[in-house]
Write an enzyme that holds these catalytic residues in place. Structure first.
Site, PDB file in Angstrom:
ATOM      1  N   ASN A 483       0.956  -1.382  -0.301  1.00  0.00           N
ATOM      2  CA  ASN A 483      -0.350   0.216   0.031  1.00  0.00           C
ATOM      3  C   ASN A 483       0.817   1.410  -0.165  1.00  0.00           C
ATOM      4  OD1 ASN A 483      -1.889   2.217   0.322  1.00  0.00           O
ATOM      5  ND2 ASN A 483      -2.670   0.448   1.873  1.00  0.00           N
ATOM      6  N   ASP A 484       1.253   1.941  -1.002  1.00  0.00           N
ATOM      7  CA  ASP A 484       1.635   2.584  -1.172  1.00  0.00           C
ATOM      8  C   ASP A 484       1.660   4.125  -0.659  1.00  0.00           C
ATOM      9  OD1 ASP A 484       3.750   1.761  -3.449  1.00  0.00           O
ATOM     10  OD2 ASP A 484       2.783   1.919  -4.275  1.00  0.00           O
ATOM     11  N   CYS A 485       0.285   4.006  -0.770  1.00  0.00           N
ATOM     12  CA  CYS A 485      -0.003   5.437   0.243  1.00  0.00           C
ATOM     13  C   CYS A 485      -0.144   5.364   1.849  1.00  0.00           C
ATOM     14  CB  CYS A 485      -1.275   5.733   0.059  1.00  0.00           C
ATOM     15  SG  CYS A 485      -1.312   5.982  -1.542  1.00  0.00           S
ATOM     16  N   ASN A 487       1.837   5.943   4.453  1.00  0.00           N
ATOM     17  CA  ASN A 487       3.127   6.426   4.668  1.00  0.00           C
ATOM     18  C   ASN A 487       3.823   6.677   6.403  1.00  0.00           C
ATOM     19  OD1 ASN A 487       2.009   7.687   2.047  1.00  0.00           O
ATOM     20  ND2 ASN A 487       3.276   6.633   1.437  1.00  0.00           N
TER      21      ASN A 487
END
Length: 813
Positions: A483-485, A487
C-alpha cells in the site's frame, strides 16, 4: 446497460456505439513496439519506452476526451466531411462498430452509403502499426472523395515534448519522399532513429506542419485543409510536425478501394545514419513498407498474429457451465496478463507513460499470471529485476524499460519489494522446472563489478526483512509496503511535495507492517523449499527458524481479536485495530496472512475472513479498509489524503480482492471464494457499464467504495496486478490446477453446486486434459485421480515431458 457484446468465437469485444461511458481501449504489439488505441482510434504508440521513445502525440486530461490518434477524414463532393472512427469530427454515422481483438482493433463507420473499415495492428517482428483501410461504396453511383490521413508526431521524449517548448518549437524536421513522410527531429545530432508514415498509393498532396494543416485556431474536428478540401503541401520546420496524406479517390458503384498505411519506427547503426549529407538512410523503412504492398500481405500478417495468440492462450483453456467465466479465463484475463507484463504500469489512459516504468513489485507479481505463456520472457524479466537490487537486498522501486537502469523517480525504500522476487522466481521454477536460473550471475545496481547468483539475490531479499525488524519483531515498513499510500514515516505537511519521494521525517526504526510479515512467511516458505531442493539443508533450517518466528510474532503482536492488525505506526500505536477511531480493519493482512497459512490451525484465519465479509464487503467487491478516513492523519500519510471511498481510502482496490479469494480456498470455502472473484471480474459487470464505466473485458485497479458518491465506478483499467492475481486465484486455487516443483497439483475449491469442469493445461512438454467431477457437491476435497486409466497416489500429476496428451479424471469428495 451494455454498449457492445462479446464475440467469443472471434475473441473480440464488439462496441456498437462511439459514445461509451469512457474511451474503451486496446493494446497493439507483442515485443518492442506498442500502441494504445481507443475504440475511436485515439491513443499513441512508442518503441520500448513510453517516455523516452514516444512516437505520436496524445493529450491527457483533454476536453473533449481522447484527443489525438490515427485519424482519417473523408470529404465528399458536397463539402460534407466525417471520420469513420467518429472522432475527431463527431459527425453522425449510420453505422459504427469497433472490434477490439487480441493485438488488433477494427473500426468501421458508414455515412451516406460509404463505409470505411480500418484494421489497426502491429505485426509480429515489426516496429510499426499497419492501418488497413477499405472504402466500400454501398450505393449505385460513383463516389468521388478527398481522403486526408493524420497523425501528429511526438518529439521522442514525452515529458520534454510537453514541457520544453522554448526548444521544441524550433527542432521539428521532416523529409517527404513519394508517398512517405519521415519524421527526423533531432536526427541531425545524437539520435539514430526516425519515424515514418506511408501509404501504398500515389498521393495528390500532403502536409507535415500542424498549423498549416489545422489552422491555428481549429481543432482536430475541423482542420482547415479538410474544411477547404485542399492540402497545403507544407514542410515542417520547427513547431509541430505531423504526417497527413491527401488522396483524391473515385470508388465505382458497389465497388471498393483498399489502402495500406504504415506508421513505423527505424533505428540505424551510427555508421549508417545517412544516405547522403542531410538525407536519412531510408533502407530499413523501405523494407518495412515493401512488406505490406497488398491486402493479401496484410491478411497474412494478421493471420500470423492470430495464430500466435492461439498458441499462447491454448496453454490454459477451461470449460465450465459459466460462459462469462470461460471467456475471462480463456481469452481476456490471459490477454490482459500479457499486456501488463509488457507495459507494467507505464502507459494507459490513466498512466501518462512518463513517471512510471517497470515496477519491481508490480512486475514480479505480473509474472505470476504470465509465466505459463512465455516462460523465457519471464526468466529474462526476473534477471532484469534482480539487477536493480542493492547489495543489502533492498531495491529500486522501478527501472526505465529502455535502459533497464533503476531509478527513484516514484520513490524508494518500500520494504516489501525484495520479497516479491522470491515469489516470481519460485513461480518460474514451478512452471518450467528450470533450476539453472538460480545460477545466473546478476549484478547489483547494474554494476558489473558487483555480481552474485540469482540464488544469492533471493537470499539477500529474504534477509533484508530479517535484518529490518521493529520493536515487536515485525518487519519495518520503510516508506510504505504494498500500500504505497500508507506512509507511516513521512509526516508530510507540505502540499508541494510527493508522499512517495519526499525524505521521510523519521528514521523508520519503529513503524512496522503486519502485511509484510504475512508476505515474508509466504515468500519465506518458498525460499526454505528452494534451499532444501538445492541440498542446502543448513541454509534451509536457518531460514525456517526465521519463518516460524515470524508466524509466532504475527500471532502474538499482529492479531487484534477478530482480524489481523495492519501495522504499528511511528509511535508504536496500532493501525487497523478496533481501538482506532477510523481505519479499524484493512483487507491486505487478512488476505496475505491467511494465504501464508498464518492462523489456519487456531481459527484466526476463519475469524479474519468472516470479519472481511462483515466489514469490507459491497456489491462491487471488497473495500480496502473501514471506516474510511474522514480527515488527514499526518502519521498515516497519503492514504488519508483521498476523499472517503476512493483509492486506498476505502476504495475497492481490486488487486487485493483475489488475495482474499485465495485465502478463502485455503480454509475450504469455495462458494465465498468464487463470490469474491465474480464481483470484480469485468465480464460479470457488462450489464452495468454505465456505472462501472471502464472496459467490460479487462480488470480495473480501483472501483469507488461504498463511502464514495460514485460507488461502483471504476478507474485505472488495464494496467493492474489485479489481472495476474485474478488469474492465479481462479486457475490455481478455485479451479485448483497449479504448478508445483514436482508436477501439477489438482486441488479444486469450487462452489458446492458445481457439477464439475474441464481444464486443458500444457505443462513442461505435455498436455493434460483434466476432467473434474463433483457428484457429491462438495466445495473441496479430492477422492481420487486417474491418469491415463491408472489411479495415482496424492494430488500431484507427474511430469511427463513427452509431447503427448494425458487424460486426467478427478473425482471430488
Amino acid at each position: 446497460m451494455k454498449f457492445g457484446y462479446f464475440d467469443d468465437k472471434n475473441r473480440e469485444y464488439v462496441i456498437v456505439t462511439p459514445r461509451t461511458p469512457y474511451p474503451w481501449i486496446n493494446y497493439l504489439g507483442t515485443e518492442d513496439f506498442f500502441s494504445i488505441i481507443s475504440h475511436m482510434a485515439g491513443g499513441y504508440c512508442f518503441y520500448k519506452d513510453a517516455r523516452l521513445r514516444r512516437i505520436t502525440r496524445f493529450r491527457y486530461n483533454n476536453v473533449p476526451t481522447d484527443a489525438g490518434g490515427r485519424y482519417f477524414y473523408i470529404r465528399e463532393e458536397d463539402g460534407d466531411f466525417w471520420s469513420p472512427t467518429w472522432m475527431p469530427v463527431r459527425r453522425d454515422l449510420s453505422f459504427f462498430e469497433a472490434r477490439h481483438g487480441l493485438g488488433y482493433t477494427k473500426i468501421a463507420g458508414e455515412r451516406n452509403g460509404l463505409r470505411a473499415t480500418i484494421t489497426f495492428f502491429v505485426p509480429r517482428h515489426f516496429t510499426g502499426e499497419v492501418h488497413h483501410l477499405v472504402l466500400q461504396n454501398r450505393t449505385e453511383r460513383p463516389r468521388r472523395i478527398k481522403l486526408f490521413s493524420f497523425i501528429e508526431f511526438c518529439l521522442w521524449n514525452a515529458l520534454d515534448d510537453m514541457t520544453n517548448f522554448q526548444r521544441n518549437y524550433s527542432t521539428g524536421e521532416v523529409e517527404i519522399e513519394g508517398s512517405v513522410i519521415y519524421h527526423k527531429t533531432e536526427y541531425r545530432e545524437r539520435r539514430n532513429h526516425y519515424a515514418f508514415y506511408s501509404v501504398n498509393h500515389s498521393i495528390d498532396g500532403f502536409d507535415t506542419d500542424r498549423e498549416s494543416f489545422m489552422g491555428l485556431y481549429n481543432g482536430f474536428e475541423a482542420p482547415q485543409a479538410v474544411v477547404e478540401g485542399n492540402p497545403r503541401n507544407s514542410v515542417a520546420s520547427g513547431w509541430a510536425p505531423i504526417a497527413s496524406h491527401y488522396l483524391e479517390l473515385e470508388i465505382p458503384p458497389l465497388g471498393e478501394k483498399e489502402l495500406i498505411f504504415i506508421l513505423g519506427y527505424v533505428e540505424n547503426p551510427e555508421e549508417e545514419k545517412w544516405e547522403r549529407p542531410g538525407v536519412i538512410n531510408k533502407k530499413r523503412a523501405k523494407e518495412m513498407i515493401e512488406r505490406f504492398k497488398t491486402g493479401e500481405d496484410v491478411e497474412r500478417a494478421l493471420k500470423e498474429l492470430k495464430e500466435y495468440w492461439d498458441e499462447l492462450l491454448g496453454r490454459i483453456q477451461v470449460e465450465t457451465h459459466d460462459e462469462k467465466l470461460n471467456r475471462m479465463v480463456n481469452i481476456w484475463n490471459q490477454y490482459q496478463c500479457m499486456v501488463t507484463f509488457n507495459i507494467a504500469r507505464s502507459a494507459s489512459y490513466f498512466e501518462s507513460g512518463i513517471s512510471r516504468g517497470i515496477g519491481f513489485r508490480d512486475s514480479n507479481q505480473d509474472i505470476l499470471g504470465f509465466v505459463h505463456m512465455i516462460p523465457e520472457k519471464a526468466r529474462q524479466r526476473i534477471l532484469d529485476l534482480a539487477s536493480i537490487q542493492f547489495e543489502d537486498g533492498s531495491t529500486y522501486h522501478q527501472f526505465q524499460p529502455l535502459t533497464k537502469k533503476g531509478n527513484n523517480e516514484i520513490g524508494g525504500g518500500f520494504n516489501d519489494d525484495p520479497l516479491w522476487l522470491i515469489l516470481s522466481t519460485s513461480a518460474y521454477i514451478k512452471e518450467t522446472g528450470d533450476w539453472s536460473i538460480l545460477n545466473e550471475e546478476v549484478p547489483f545496481d547494474n554494476d558489473p563489478d558487483k555480481k552474485a547468483t540469482l540464488f544469492e539475490h533471493l537470499k539477500r531479499s529474504f534477509y533484508f526483512t530479517v535484518n529490518n525488524l521493529g520493536p515487536h519483531g515485525l518487519p519495518l515498513i520503510g516508506r510504505a509496503d504494498w500500500n504505497d499510500c500508507l506512509n507511516l514515516n513521512c509526516f508530510s505537511k507540505n502540499p508541494d511535495e510527493s508522499f512517495q519521494t519526499t525524505v521521510n521525517a523519521l528514521d523508520g526504526r519503529v513503524a512496522e507492517s503486519v502485511f509484510i510479515a504475512g508476505l515474508f512467511v509466504l515468500a519465506g516458505k518458498e525460499f526454505v523449499e528452494i534451499c532444501r531442493r538445492l541440498g542446502l539443508e543448513d541454509e534451509a533450517k536457518e531460514a525456517e527458524k526465521h519463518v516460524k518466528k515470524m508466524i509466532e510474532t504475527t500471532l502474538e503482536y499482529g492479531w487484534d481479536g477478530e482480524w489481523f492488525l495492519r501495522a504499528y505506526d511511528a509511535f508504536g500505536r496500532k493501525v487497523g485495530s478496533k481501538e482506532c477511531e477510523e481505519g479499524k480493519i484493512f483487507i491486505e493482512p487478512q488476505g496475505m496472512c491467511v494465504m501464508a497459512g498464518i492462523g489456519v490451525e487456531n481459527g484466526y484465519a476463519k475469524k479474519a475472513l468472516d470479519s472481511v465479509k462483515e466489514h469490507l464487503d459491497t456489491p462491487y467487491g471488497l473495500v480496502l479498509q473501514q471506516p474510511a478516513y474522514s480527515r488527514y492523519y499526518i502519521e498515516l500519510g497519503e492514504i488519508s489524503s483521498y476523499p472517503p471511498g476512493y483509492k486506498e481510502n476505502a476504495g475497492i482496490f481490486c488487486h487485493n480482492n483475489p488475495w482474499v479469494a485465495i485465502a478463502e480456498t485455503v480454509i475450504g470455502r469455495g462458494d465465498r471464494a468464487f463470490e469474491i472473484y465474480r464481483k470484480i471480474t469485468p465480464a460479470y459487470l457488462e450489464d452495468i457499464s454505465e456505472i462501472h464505466r471502464t472496459e467490460p473485458y479487462v480488470y480495473a485497479q480501483m472501483v469507488a467504495g461504498k463511502d464514495a458518491p460514485r460507488h461502483g465506478e471504476a478507474k485505472n483499467s488495464w494496467l493492474t496486478g489485479t489481472a495476474a492475481w485474478s488469474f492465479v486465484a481462479i486457475t490455481q486455487y478455485i479451479l485448483g490446477v497449479r504448478p508445483t516443483y514436482d508436477g501439477l497439483m489438482v486441488d479444486p475449491c469450487i462452489p458446492e453446486d458445481w457439477d464439475g469442469f474441464k481444464i486443458t493445461r500444457r505443462f513442461r512438454g505435455a498436455t493434460y486434459e483434466i476432467t473434474v467431477k463433483n457428484p457429491h457437491h462438495v466445495s473441496k476435497g479430492v477422492k481420487e485421480i486417474i491418469v491415463d486409466g491408472k489411479k495415482i497416489e496424492g494430488q500431484v500429476l507427474p511430469v511427463f515431458n513427452d509431447g503427448k496428451v494425458h487424460r486426467v479424471e478427478v473425482l471430488m469428495g
